[in-house]
Design a protein around this motif. Structure first.
Motif, PDB file in Angstrom:
ATOM      1  N   ARG A  27       0.818  -1.219   0.000  1.00 41.19           N
ATOM      2  CA  ARG A  27       0.000   0.000   0.000  1.00 41.19           C
ATOM      3  C   ARG A  27       0.851   1.268   0.000  1.00 41.19           C
ATOM      4  N   TYR A  28       2.086   1.161   0.509  1.00 39.03           N
ATOM      5  CA  TYR A  28       2.942   2.332   0.641  1.00 39.03           C
ATOM      6  C   TYR A  28       4.266   2.151  -0.075  1.00 39.03           C
ATOM      7  N   ARG A  29       4.877   3.298  -0.381  1.00 38.11           N
ATOM      8  CA  ARG A  29       6.231   3.346  -0.915  1.00 38.11           C
ATOM      9  C   ARG A  29       7.014   4.294  -0.030  1.00 38.11           C
ATOM     10  N   LEU A  30       8.240   3.943   0.297  1.00 36.75           N
ATOM     11  CA  LEU A  30       9.084   4.762   1.160  1.00 36.75           C
ATOM     12  C   LEU A  30      10.219   5.328   0.324  1.00 36.75           C
ATOM     13  N   ALA A  31      10.272   6.648   0.222  1.00 38.90           N
ATOM     14  CA  ALA A  31      11.345   7.328  -0.506  1.00 38.90           C
ATOM     15  C   ALA A  31      12.244   8.011   0.511  1.00 38.90           C
ATOM     16  N   ALA A  32      13.558   7.858   0.339  1.00 37.73           N
ATOM     17  CA  ALA A  32      14.503   8.420   1.296  1.00 37.73           C
ATOM     18  C   ALA A  32      15.683   9.057   0.579  1.00 37.73           C
ATOM     19  N   VAL A  33      16.190  10.146   1.171  1.00 35.71           N
ATOM     20  CA  VAL A  33      17.364  10.838   0.675  1.00 35.71           C
ATOM     21  C   VAL A  33      18.326  10.976   1.849  1.00 35.71           C
ATOM     22  N   THR A  34      19.584  10.607   1.638  1.00 35.77           N
ATOM     23  CA  THR A  34      20.554  10.625   2.726  1.00 35.77           C
ATOM     24  C   THR A  34      21.544  11.770   2.581  1.00 35.77           C
ATOM     25  N   SER A  35      22.094  12.143   3.724  1.00 36.97           N
ATOM     26  CA  SER A  35      23.177  13.125   3.782  1.00 36.97           C
ATOM     27  C   SER A  35      24.092  12.683   4.911  1.00 36.97           C
ATOM     28  N   MET A  36      25.381  12.509   4.604  1.00 37.11           N
ATOM     29  CA  MET A  36      26.311  12.016   5.616  1.00 37.11           C
ATOM     30  C   MET A  36      27.489  12.977   5.756  1.00 37.11           C
ATOM     31  N   THR A  37      27.890  13.197   7.008  1.00 30.77           N
ATOM     32  CA  THR A  37      29.081  13.995   7.282  1.00 30.77           C
ATOM     33  C   THR A  37      29.959  13.234   8.270  1.00 30.77           C
ATOM     34  N   ALA A  38      31.240  13.491   8.170  1.00 29.95           N
ATOM     35  CA  ALA A  38      32.202  12.904   9.109  1.00 29.95           C
ATOM     36  C   ALA A  38      32.985  14.048   9.732  1.00 29.95           C
ATOM     37  N   SER A  39      33.142  13.992  11.037  1.00 32.73           N
ATOM     38  CA  SER A  39      33.893  15.054  11.715  1.00 32.73           C
ATOM     39  C   SER A  39      34.853  14.436  12.717  1.00 32.73           C
ATOM     40  N   GLY A  40      36.037  15.027  12.808  1.00 32.21           N
ATOM     41  CA  GLY A  40      37.029  14.553  13.750  1.00 32.21           C
ATOM     42  C   GLY A  40      36.681  14.983  15.156  1.00 32.21           C
ATOM     43  N   LEU A  41      36.785  14.066  16.093  1.00 29.25           N
ATOM     44  CA  LEU A  41      36.457  14.380  17.485  1.00 29.25           C
ATOM     45  C   LEU A  41      37.696  14.494  18.352  1.00 29.25           C
ATOM     46  N   GLY A  42      38.599  13.551  18.230  1.00 28.73           N
ATOM     47  CA  GLY A  42      39.806  13.548  19.049  1.00 28.73           C
ATOM     48  C   GLY A  42      41.020  13.815  18.188  1.00 28.73           C
ATOM     49  N   VAL A  43      41.910  14.658  18.667  1.00 36.95           N
ATOM     50  CA  VAL A  43      43.119  14.975  17.919  1.00 36.95           C
ATOM     51  C   VAL A  43      44.316  14.584  18.769  1.00 36.95           C
ATOM     52  N   GLY A  44      45.218  13.803  18.172  1.00 33.10           N
ATOM     53  CA  GLY A  44      46.403  13.354  18.885  1.00 33.10           C
ATOM     54  C   GLY A  44      47.471  14.435  18.950  1.00 33.10           C
ATOM     55  N   ALA A  45      48.591  14.114  19.582  1.00 32.02           N
ATOM     56  CA  ALA A  45      49.702  15.055  19.734  1.00 32.02           C
ATOM     57  C   ALA A  45      50.292  15.446  18.389  1.00 32.02           C
ATOM     58  N   ASP A  46      50.149  14.570  17.384  1.00 29.21           N
ATOM     59  CA  ASP A  46      50.686  14.871  16.053  1.00 29.21           C
ATOM     60  C   ASP A  46      49.687  15.634  15.186  1.00 29.21           C
ATOM     61  N   ASP A  47      48.612  16.131  15.789  1.00 27.05           N
ATOM     62  CA  ASP A  47      47.588  16.940  15.121  1.00 27.05           C
ATOM     63  C   ASP A  47      46.810  16.139  14.064  1.00 27.05           C
ATOM     64  N   VAL A  48      46.647  14.850  14.306  1.00 25.75           N
ATOM     65  CA  VAL A  48      45.881  13.975  13.424  1.00 25.75           C
ATOM     66  C   VAL A  48      44.683  13.451  14.217  1.00 25.75           C
ATOM     67  N   ALA A  49      43.515  13.437  13.565  1.00 28.63           N
ATOM     68  CA  ALA A  49      42.296  12.965  14.237  1.00 28.63           C
ATOM     69  C   ALA A  49      42.441  11.490  14.618  1.00 28.63           C
ATOM     70  N   THR A  50      42.071  11.171  15.847  1.00 24.49           N
ATOM     71  CA  THR A  50      42.141   9.791  16.320  1.00 24.49           C
ATOM     72  C   THR A  50      40.750   9.201  16.550  1.00 24.49           C
ATOM     73  N   ARG A  51      39.736  10.035  16.483  1.00 25.01           N
ATOM     74  CA  ARG A  51      38.353   9.593  16.672  1.00 25.01           C
ATOM     75  C   ARG A  51      37.484  10.420  15.743  1.00 25.01           C
ATOM     76  N   SER A  52      36.473   9.783  15.186  1.00 26.88           N
ATOM     77  CA  SER A  52      35.615  10.458  14.220  1.00 26.88           C
ATOM     78  C   SER A  52      34.154  10.128  14.504  1.00 26.88           C
ATOM     79  N   ALA A  53      33.280  11.026  14.100  1.00 28.57           N
ATOM     80  CA  ALA A  53      31.839  10.802  14.220  1.00 28.57           C
ATOM     81  C   ALA A  53      31.222  10.831  12.828  1.00 28.57           C
ATOM     82  N   ILE A  54      30.445   9.806  12.523  1.00 27.43           N
ATOM     83  CA  ILE A  54      29.701   9.736  11.274  1.00 27.43           C
ATOM     84  C   ILE A  54      28.267  10.151  11.597  1.00 27.43           C
ATOM     85  N   SER A  55      27.809  11.238  10.988  1.00 26.13           N
ATOM     86  CA  SER A  55      26.437  11.712  11.207  1.00 26.13           C
ATOM     87  C   SER A  55      25.641  11.470   9.928  1.00 26.13           C
ATOM     88  N   LEU A  56      24.536  10.752  10.073  1.00 26.95           N
ATOM     89  CA  LEU A  56      23.685  10.425   8.936  1.00 26.95           C
ATOM     90  C   LEU A  56      22.323  11.072   9.139  1.00 26.95           C
TER      91      LEU A  56
END
Length: 163
Positions: free
Chosen positions: A67-96
């Motif tokens: 009886r129904y149809r489900l239409a969906a559109v996605t948008s994803m971003t990734a952001s660094g959360l933790g930064v190590g001593a070498d200024d490189v991200a060590t933890r990331s968050a994926i937001s959908l």
């Protein structure tokens, strides 16, 4: 004596629960049939779109022209959360973010339009293959959470008789 006290407490708790506004999400056979076989259409060709499409089909069953149809559109971003001593991200968050519409197959009009958000975090290992694998795992977890939330909102809509 202890057993009787426990039984009295359990009975009181059950009576208290019955007086609250809690409403279980059980459906009639007609409502269950309305949920089964919803045709899912996730726009886009990215990996996250394919993962979400599979997750939604797992929740709604094999598409059968229901009886129904489900239409969906996605948008994803990734952001660094933790930064190590070498200024490189060590933890990331994926937001959908998923914008979805439940469309009546007969009229072609949307009957429910909402947005759900899901997030998964991931540690970023230094090994390149492990980093790719960890990110893919986070994407799958975010898509699974989004599919669960969409299925619950669709179930609530159908359980309320289309309101």
């Amino acid at each position: 004596m202890k057993r009787n006290a426990v039984l009295v407490l359990m009975a009181g708790a059950l009576m208290g629960l019955s007086a609250c506004a809690f409403q279980p999400l059980h459906g009639s056979p007609q409502q269950i049939r309305a949920m089964d076989g919803i045709v899912v259409a996730v726009d886009g060709q990215t990996r996250i779109d394919q993962i979400l499409d599979e997750a939604l089909n797992d929740r709604f069953g094999t598409p059968s022209g229901g009886r129904y149809r489900l239409a969906a559109v996605t948008s994803m971003t990734a952001s660094g959360l933790g930064v190590g001593a070498d200024d490189v991200a060590t933890r990331s968050a994926i937001s959908l973010t998923v914008d979805f519409s439940l469309i009546d197959a007969g009229s072609g009009l949307p009957v429910l339009t909402e947005t759900v958000r899901a997030e998964a975090t991931v540690d970023i290992p230094q090994q390149p293959y492990a980093a790719i694998s960890a990110r893919r795992d986070a994407e799958e977890r975010a898509a699974s959470q989004a599919a669960d939330r969409i299925a619950l909102r669709v179930a609530r809509y159908i359980n309320r008789g289309g309101q």
